[in-house]
Write a protein that holds these residues in place. Sequence first.
Motif, short mmCIF file in Angstrom:
data_model
loop_
_atom_site.label_atom_id
_atom_site.label_comp_id
_atom_site.label_asym_id
_atom_site.label_seq_id
_atom_site.Cartn_x
_atom_site.Cartn_y
_atom_site.Cartn_z
N ALA A 85 0.84 -1.21 0.00
CA ALA A 85 0.00 0.00 0.00
C ALA A 85 0.87 1.25 0.00
O ALA A 85 0.56 2.23 -0.70
CB ALA A 85 -0.93 0.00 1.21
N GLY A 86 1.96 1.22 0.75
CA GLY A 86 2.86 2.37 0.77
C GLY A 86 3.51 2.60 -0.58
O GLY A 86 3.65 3.75 -1.03
N GLY A 87 3.93 1.54 -1.23
CA GLY A 87 4.53 1.67 -2.56
C GLY A 87 3.55 2.19 -3.59
O GLY A 87 3.89 3.03 -4.44
N LEU A 88 2.31 1.73 -3.51
CA LEU A 88 1.27 2.19 -4.42
C LEU A 88 0.98 3.68 -4.19
O LEU A 88 0.89 4.45 -5.15
CB LEU A 88 0.00 1.37 -4.24
N LEU A 89 0.86 4.06 -2.92
CA LEU A 89 0.61 5.47 -2.61
C LEU A 89 1.78 6.35 -3.06
O LEU A 89 1.58 7.44 -3.59
CB LEU A 89 0.36 5.66 -1.12
N TYR A 90 3.00 5.86 -2.88
CA TYR A 90 4.18 6.63 -3.29
C TYR A 90 4.21 6.78 -4.82
O TYR A 90 4.62 7.83 -5.34
CB TYR A 90 5.46 5.96 -2.80
N ALA A 91 3.79 5.74 -5.55
CA ALA A 91 3.77 5.81 -7.01
C ALA A 91 2.75 6.84 -7.50
O ALA A 91 2.97 7.51 -8.50
CB ALA A 91 3.46 4.44 -7.61
N VAL A 92 1.64 6.97 -6.76
CA VAL A 92 0.60 7.91 -7.16
C VAL A 92 0.98 9.34 -6.78
O VAL A 92 0.92 10.24 -7.62
CB VAL A 92 -0.75 7.53 -6.51
N THR A 93 1.39 9.53 -5.53
CA THR A 93 1.76 10.87 -5.06
C THR A 93 2.79 10.77 -3.95
O THR A 93 2.47 10.41 -2.82
CB THR A 93 0.53 11.66 -4.58
N PRO A 94 4.06 11.07 -4.25
CA PRO A 94 5.10 10.98 -3.23
C PRO A 94 4.84 11.89 -2.03
O PRO A 94 5.10 11.50 -0.89
CB PRO A 94 6.37 11.41 -3.98
N ALA A 95 4.33 13.07 -2.26
CA ALA A 95 4.06 13.98 -1.13
C ALA A 95 2.95 13.41 -0.25
O ALA A 95 3.00 13.51 0.98
CB ALA A 95 3.67 15.36 -1.65
N GLY A 96 1.94 12.81 -0.85
CA GLY A 96 0.86 12.19 -0.09
C GLY A 96 1.35 11.02 0.74
O GLY A 96 0.85 10.75 1.83
N HIS A 97 2.34 10.30 0.21
CA HIS A 97 2.92 9.17 0.93
C HIS A 97 3.54 9.64 2.24
O HIS A 97 3.29 9.08 3.30
CB HIS A 97 3.96 8.49 0.04
N TRP A 98 4.35 10.69 2.16
CA TRP A 98 5.02 11.17 3.36
C TRP A 98 4.04 11.86 4.31
O TRP A 98 4.18 11.77 5.53
CB TRP A 98 6.19 12.07 3.00
N THR A 99 3.03 12.50 3.78
CA THR A 99 1.99 13.08 4.63
C THR A 99 1.25 11.98 5.38
O THR A 99 0.97 12.12 6.58
CB THR A 99 1.00 13.90 3.78
N ALA A 100 0.94 10.90 4.71
CA ALA A 100 0.28 9.78 5.36
C ALA A 100 1.18 9.16 6.43
O ALA A 100 0.70 8.79 7.51
CB ALA A 100 -0.12 8.73 4.34
#
Length: 90
Positions: A44-59
């Motif tokens: 899930a983290g890799g998928l979120l990072y692929a979609v939006t790196p900033a959103g990954h770190w915010t999450a």
Amino acid sequence: MANSFRVATAYMPADTEGVADPYKWSRRHIGLKVFLAQTAGPAAGGLLYAVTPAGHWTACVAISIVAALLILGARARPAVSAELTRSPGW
């Protein structure tokens, strides 16, 4: 191998014939938690990072803050009620 992990204590029920193992499901849930933590979380983290790196770190930051608040909240509550800690006066 069964003899290596045999446990006989006062706080665990004795082995009886025909009774289901009450700890089997607890062990299975622990295995499920470990499996999900090692597979679903990174996926899930890799998928979120692929979609939006900033959103990954915010999450990541949001999850960390929620976890810290839960830990601090658990420490603030008493673990045992006062009624259970009173001496019976024997």
